[in-house]
Design a protein around this motif. Structure first.
Motif, PDB file in Angstrom:
ATOM      1  N   GLY A 162       0.773  -1.237   0.000  1.00  0.00           N
ATOM      2  CA  GLY A 162       0.000   0.000   0.000  1.00  0.00           C
ATOM      3  C   GLY A 162       0.796   1.275   0.000  1.00  0.00           C
ATOM      4  N   THR A 163       2.139   1.209   0.014  1.00  0.00           N
ATOM      5  CA  THR A 163       2.945   2.424   0.063  1.00  0.00           C
ATOM      6  C   THR A 163       3.412   2.836  -1.333  1.00  0.00           C
ATOM      7  OG1 THR A 163       5.133   1.401   0.269  1.00  0.00           O
ATOM      8  CG2 THR A 163       3.816   1.590   2.278  1.00  0.00           C
ATOM      9  N   ASP A 164       3.976   4.035  -1.388  1.00  0.00           N
ATOM     10  CA  ASP A 164       4.542   4.519  -2.656  1.00  0.00           C
ATOM     11  C   ASP A 164       6.061   4.388  -2.667  1.00  0.00           C
ATOM     12  OD1 ASP A 164       5.314   6.479  -0.899  1.00  0.00           O
ATOM     13  OD2 ASP A 164       4.656   8.160  -2.145  1.00  0.00           O
ATOM     14  N   LEU A 165       6.586   3.466  -1.896  1.00  0.00           N
ATOM     15  CA  LEU A 165       8.036   3.231  -1.867  1.00  0.00           C
ATOM     16  C   LEU A 165       8.407   2.345  -3.053  1.00  0.00           C
ATOM     17  CD1 LEU A 165       8.368   2.599   1.970  1.00  0.00           C
ATOM     18  CD2 LEU A 165       8.564   4.768   0.729  1.00  0.00           C
ATOM     19  N   THR A 166       8.023   2.823  -4.221  1.00  0.00           N
ATOM     20  CA  THR A 166       8.093   2.037  -5.451  1.00  0.00           C
ATOM     21  C   THR A 166       9.001   2.696  -6.476  1.00  0.00           C
ATOM     22  OG1 THR A 166       6.142   3.170  -6.302  1.00  0.00           O
ATOM     23  CG2 THR A 166       5.771   1.094  -5.123  1.00  0.00           C
ATOM     24  N   THR A 167       9.411   1.895  -7.446  1.00  0.00           N
ATOM     25  CA  THR A 167      10.225   2.371  -8.565  1.00  0.00           C
ATOM     26  C   THR A 167       9.687   1.761  -9.852  1.00  0.00           C
ATOM     27  OG1 THR A 167      12.202   2.484  -7.174  1.00  0.00           O
ATOM     28  CG2 THR A 167      12.531   2.476  -9.568  1.00  0.00           C
TER      29      THR A 167
ATOM     30  N   GLU B 284      10.215   0.366 -13.291  1.00  0.00           N
ATOM     31  CA  GLU B 284      11.373  -0.231 -13.969  1.00  0.00           C
ATOM     32  C   GLU B 284      11.254  -0.167 -15.476  1.00  0.00           C
ATOM     33  OE1 GLU B 284      11.710  -4.185 -12.467  1.00  0.00           O
ATOM     34  OE2 GLU B 284      12.338  -3.559 -10.462  1.00  0.00           O
ATOM     35  N   ALA B 285      10.043  -0.233 -15.986  1.00  0.00           N
ATOM     36  CA  ALA B 285       9.853  -0.189 -17.435  1.00  0.00           C
ATOM     37  C   ALA B 285       8.438   0.267 -17.749  1.00  0.00           C
ATOM     38  CB  ALA B 285      10.089  -1.574 -18.040  1.00  0.00           C
ATOM     39  N   TYR B 286       8.318   0.926 -18.923  1.00  0.00           N
ATOM     40  CA  TYR B 286       6.993   1.354 -19.355  1.00  0.00           C
ATOM     41  C   TYR B 286       6.964   1.393 -20.879  1.00  0.00           C
ATOM     42  CZ  TYR B 286       2.807   4.100 -20.162  1.00  0.00           C
ATOM     43  OH  TYR B 286       1.569   4.527 -20.614  1.00  0.00           O
ATOM     44  N   ASP B 287       5.852   0.920 -21.461  1.00  0.00           N
ATOM     45  CA  ASP B 287       5.670   0.929 -22.909  1.00  0.00           C
ATOM     46  C   ASP B 287       4.493   1.832 -23.252  1.00  0.00           C
ATOM     47  OD1 ASP B 287       6.220  -0.329 -25.637  1.00  0.00           O
ATOM     48  OD2 ASP B 287       4.060  -0.683 -25.374  1.00  0.00           O
ATOM     49  N   ASP B 288       4.761   2.863 -24.058  1.00  0.00           N
ATOM     50  CA  ASP B 288       3.716   3.832 -24.386  1.00  0.00           C
ATOM     51  C   ASP B 288       2.575   3.211 -25.178  1.00  0.00           C
ATOM     52  OD1 ASP B 288       4.684   6.279 -23.243  1.00  0.00           O
ATOM     53  OD2 ASP B 288       6.269   6.285 -24.756  1.00  0.00           O
ATOM     54  N   ASP B 289       2.878   2.311 -26.071  1.00  0.00           N
ATOM     55  CA  ASP B 289       1.833   1.754 -26.941  1.00  0.00           C
ATOM     56  C   ASP B 289       0.868   0.858 -26.169  1.00  0.00           C
ATOM     57  OD1 ASP B 289       2.867   3.092 -29.143  1.00  0.00           O
ATOM     58  OD2 ASP B 289       4.259   1.453 -29.606  1.00  0.00           O
ATOM     59  N   SER B 290       1.413  -0.065 -25.401  1.00  0.00           N
ATOM     60  CA  SER B 290       0.556  -1.010 -24.681  1.00  0.00           C
ATOM     61  C   SER B 290       0.160  -0.504 -23.301  1.00  0.00           C
ATOM     62  CB  SER B 290       1.286  -2.348 -24.524  1.00  0.00           C
ATOM     63  OG  SER B 290       2.422  -2.196 -23.671  1.00  0.00           O
ATOM     64  N   THR B 291       0.849   0.524 -22.806  1.00  0.00           N
ATOM     65  CA  THR B 291       0.760   1.073 -21.445  1.00  0.00           C
ATOM     66  C   THR B 291       1.173   0.041 -20.395  1.00  0.00           C
ATOM     67  OG1 THR B 291      -1.553   0.564 -20.862  1.00  0.00           O
ATOM     68  CG2 THR B 291      -1.158   2.542 -22.203  1.00  0.00           C
ATOM     69  N   GLU B 292       1.971  -0.939 -20.801  1.00  0.00           N
ATOM     70  CA  GLU B 292       2.452  -1.948 -19.855  1.00  0.00           C
ATOM     71  C   GLU B 292       3.527  -1.320 -18.965  1.00  0.00           C
ATOM     72  OE1 GLU B 292       3.007  -6.322 -20.890  1.00  0.00           O
ATOM     73  OE2 GLU B 292       5.100  -5.627 -20.736  1.00  0.00           O
ATOM     74  N   MET B 293       3.350  -1.466 -17.683  1.00  0.00           N
ATOM     75  CA  MET B 293       4.271  -0.866 -16.705  1.00  0.00           C
ATOM     76  C   MET B 293       4.714  -1.927 -15.698  1.00  0.00           C
ATOM     77  SD  MET B 293       3.567   2.271 -13.995  1.00  0.00           S
ATOM     78  CE  MET B 293       2.386   1.311 -13.017  1.00  0.00           C
ATOM     79  N   THR B 294       6.014  -1.964 -15.446  1.00  0.00           N
ATOM     80  CA  THR B 294       6.560  -2.842 -14.426  1.00  0.00           C
ATOM     81  C   THR B 294       7.136  -1.981 -13.312  1.00  0.00           C
ATOM     82  OG1 THR B 294       7.106  -4.557 -16.037  1.00  0.00           O
ATOM     83  CG2 THR B 294       8.247  -4.641 -13.916  1.00  0.00           C
ATOM     84  N   TYR B 295       6.744  -2.282 -12.096  1.00  0.00           N
ATOM     85  CA  TYR B 295       7.287  -1.536 -10.959  1.00  0.00           C
ATOM     86  C   TYR B 295       7.659  -2.514  -9.847  1.00  0.00           C
ATOM     87  CZ  TYR B 295       3.054  -2.164  -8.108  1.00  0.00           C
ATOM     88  OH  TYR B 295       2.031  -2.704  -7.376  1.00  0.00           O
ATOM     89  N   SER B 296       8.544  -2.079  -8.984  1.00  0.00           N
ATOM     90  CA  SER B 296       8.939  -2.872  -7.820  1.00  0.00           C
ATOM     91  C   SER B 296       8.821  -2.006  -6.580  1.00  0.00           C
ATOM     92  CB  SER B 296      10.367  -3.387  -7.972  1.00  0.00           C
ATOM     93  OG  SER B 296      11.282  -2.308  -8.102  1.00  0.00           O
ATOM     94  N   CYS B 297       8.729  -2.664  -5.449  1.00  0.00           N
ATOM     95  CA  CYS B 297       8.551  -1.956  -4.174  1.00  0.00           C
ATOM     96  C   CYS B 297       9.624  -2.412  -3.199  1.00  0.00           C
ATOM     97  CB  CYS B 297       7.155  -2.230  -3.619  1.00  0.00           C
ATOM     98  SG  CYS B 297       6.827  -1.430  -2.019  1.00  0.00           S
ATOM     99  N   THR B 298       9.945  -1.563  -2.244  1.00  0.00           N
ATOM    100  CA  THR B 298      10.943  -1.929  -1.234  1.00  0.00           C
ATOM    101  C   THR B 298      10.472  -3.083  -0.361  1.00  0.00           C
ATOM    102  OG1 THR B 298      10.053  -0.250   0.267  1.00  0.00           O
ATOM    103  CG2 THR B 298      11.903   0.410  -1.140  1.00  0.00           C
ATOM    104  N   CYS B 299       9.176  -3.372  -0.384  1.00  0.00           N
ATOM    105  CA  CYS B 299       8.682  -4.510   0.407  1.00  0.00           C
ATOM    106  C   CYS B 299       8.998  -5.844  -0.264  1.00  0.00           C
ATOM    107  CB  CYS B 299       7.171  -4.385   0.633  1.00  0.00           C
ATOM    108  SG  CYS B 299       6.154  -4.750  -0.823  1.00  0.00           S
ATOM    109  N   GLY B 300       9.501  -5.782  -1.504  1.00  0.00           N
ATOM    110  CA  GLY B 300       9.845  -6.989  -2.240  1.00  0.00           C
ATOM    111  C   GLY B 300       8.857  -7.346  -3.334  1.00  0.00           C
TER     112      GLY B 300
END
Length: 578
Positions: free
Chosen positions: A220-225, A227-243
């Motif tokens: 539930g936090t914003d302690l995220t980063t 990692e990748a984003y694709d404009d066409d598909s809007t696919e986004m990968t993110y990671s969090c400090t919680c693992g």
């Protein structure tokens, strides 16, 4: 000048509110849109009297437009989807356990202990809205949590991500820009007083820039980063400090928000805002409002008219923080002052003027000024700007606030309430002697009397509370000089044109009596008008000090005529008879 302005009374165009309203009308016409005045509030803590200027300024302007028949609207954006930045001090029951919620949206943080509300944001928003309603402030409230989670801004988020390089280039111009040296102290005060949004991270740092910040769906936090984003598909990968790490489609993802410096101009465009003021924390070089000048066009809009407002302090202290529990808010103020008086404090000062909302003895002086203005209005001698501020204080285009029918000075009521311990029968007995107009009950003194009672109980300085002697001061009476004995005799029994004190038992009569004693002792008539006589003024002050010592055992106290009325003629005679 528009037809509406031509028919508007001159005094209603003579103040700062009217002048800003003129500008807003012209700007809305230029943009071809409805005049929208906006406020933005973070319910991260108490919406204190400094934050309240963020509400009152757009309210007053929008209300002025409605008075002119213009279809204007005031919106309040509740920034309840902002992150919980730190555990605030001073809020009862809140301790280090709340640290586990840092980084979560304010609507996902538990309310303070004992609150009936389901979140931190709801708790502080509800309290603020209760105060707004009591002051006649009507608006359209917008929850940013609801907006983001409903997908209202999805297209704007995707647009910002497609234009992230352009946004990054704009922000880069300001990231290392220092605040002007002569504004450093003022800027720090503003940052301390605000919610923290003004200094929030703009999304830079690390690799590629992204103006969007996900809230982790696991913790539930914003302690995220991202990692990748694709404009066409809007696919986004993110990671969090919680693992936690996941890949989502941003066009369907509802757990995140634009960073503040991008979020604000996006909302200007979304709501088509024409006017929104802000404090120095948002207007210093490189801060949100300044950067918004270039970011708003990214979303197809222009930065609103947005003059900067100065600080509002309380009790002589200008530094406030909504993250601490001790800063007073509108409900605190309304316990000890009437709604029109609180509105007037904000309406009469230009936006660039700082002022304090007084809670100590200065509140009595505030009321003296308020009553003096009413007397000027009654006499037809008030200035146009004062008339305009008074009209805005007394109500809005749609409603009038409650007023006290009988204006008895706040300081007089405070003295009477203090001396009588609020006993209604005694209060009425004393107040009946204030003037010749009959007072059959206390109702005509409401709501002012109730405010005074609350002030005496909670804010009256300890050294100003008055305790009348139970028995005569035998030692003090024995040490009287002949001049002092004569003065007390004149006060009680009269002579030289003075009546006996029982025959002068009104506020005006006792005022003439106590000021007349020193005059009679100098061979003057009691009602003689004497100006610039320092010796006479000194004799009067010495006589007043003597009365205070004999009646209440100290050198100062409430105004002597009010004190005498409160004590009663029989007891006054018992305490002062040499």
């Amino acid at each position: 000048m528009t037809e509406a302005e031509q028919t508007q009374p001159e005094h209603e165009r003579a103040d700062w509110v009217s002048r800003i309203a003129d500008d807003v009308i012209a700007e809305a016409e230029r943009r071809g849109t409805k005049p929208i005045a906006a406020s933005g509030l973070s319910p991260s803590g108490v919406i204190h009297l400094g934050n309240f200027r963020e509400v009152m300024t757009p309210h007053l302007v929008a209300d002025e437009l409605r008075r002119r028949g213009v279809d204007a609207e005031h919106i309040i954006s509740w920034d309840d989807y902002d992150r919980f930045r730190k555990v605030p001090a001073g809020i009862e029951g809140v301790d280090e356990r709340w640290a586990q919620h840092i980084g979560k949206p304010l609507t996902s943080v538990p309310a303070p202990p004992g609150s009936p509300h389901d979140s931190w944001a709801a708790h502080f928003r509800a309290r603020a809205e209760e105060g707004f309603a009591a002051l006649g402030i009507r608006y359209r409230g917008i929850s940013q949590t609801e907006q983001y989670r409903a997908g209202a801004y999805t297209e704007q988020i995707l647009h910002a991500m497609r234009h992230r390089a352009e946004i990054d280039a704009i922000l880069a111009q300001y990231r290392t820009l220092p605040a002007a040296k002569d504004e450093d102290e003022e800027l720090q005060r503003a940052l301390d007083a605000g919610s923290g949004a003004a200094s929030e991270d703009d999304g830079s740092g690390g690799g590629e820039y992204y103006p969007y910040k996900p809230y982790c769906t696991a913790c539930g936090t914003d302690l995220t980063t991202i990692e990748a984003y694709d404009d066409d598909s809007t696919e986004m990968t993110y990671s969090c400090t919680c693992g936690h790490r996941e890949t989502v489609l941003l066009r369907e993802f509802r757990s995140g928000k634009l960073v503040w410096k991008v979020d604000w101009p996006m909302r200007w465009a979304f709501e088509r805002v024409v006017f929104e003021p802000s404090g120095v924390d948002h207007q210093s070089p490189g801060s949100s409002f300044q950067v918004g000048l270039q970011l708003a066009p990214v979303f197809g809009w222009e930065r609103p008219l947005g003059p900067m407002y100065a600080f509002v302090g309380f009790g002589g202290v200008a530094k406030m923080s909504s993250s601490r529990g001790g800063a007073p808010d509108t409900l605190d103020a309304l316990r000890v002052m009437e709604g029109p008086v609180l509105r007037w404090l904000y309406a009469r000062r230009r936006m660039n003027q700082s002022f304090d909302v007084a809670f100590g003895s200065e509140l009595q002086r505030t009321y003296d000024e308020w009553d003096a203005l009413a007397r000027k209005v009654d006499a037809g001698s008030a200035q146009p700007g004062d008339l305009a501020a008074l009209e805005r204080a007394l109500g809005t285009a749609g409603e009038r606030l409650e007023q006290t029918p009988r204006r008895v000075a706040y300081r007089t009521l405070a003295s009477v309430v203090d001396i009588t311990f609020g006993d209604e029968a005694q209060v009425l007995r004393i107040l009946r002697g204030l003037d010749d107009e009959p007072l059959d009950g206390l109702e005509p003194l409401q709501p002012r009397l109730a405010k005074v009672e609350a002030w005496v109980a909670t804010h009256m300085p300890a050294e100003e509370h008055t305790t009348v002697r139970d028995a005569p001061d035998a030692e003090g009476l024995a040490a009287l000089t002949e001049t002092e004995r004569e003065a007390l005799h004149l006060l009680l029994e009269g002579g030289g044109g003075l009546p006996a004190i029982d025959e002068a038992w009104t506020l005006d009569g006792l005022t003439n009596q106590v000021y007349g004693v020193a005059k009679v002792q100098r061979g003057l008539e009691p009602d003689a008008i004497v100006k610039g006589d320092k010796e006479l003024s000194g004799a009067q002050r010495a006589f007043f000090a003597l009365l205070y010592r004999l009646l209440v055992g100290r050198e100062t106290g409430p105004r002597i005529p009010t004190l005498l009325l409160a004590i009663g003629s029989e007891r006054v005679r018992a305490l002062l008879a040499p």
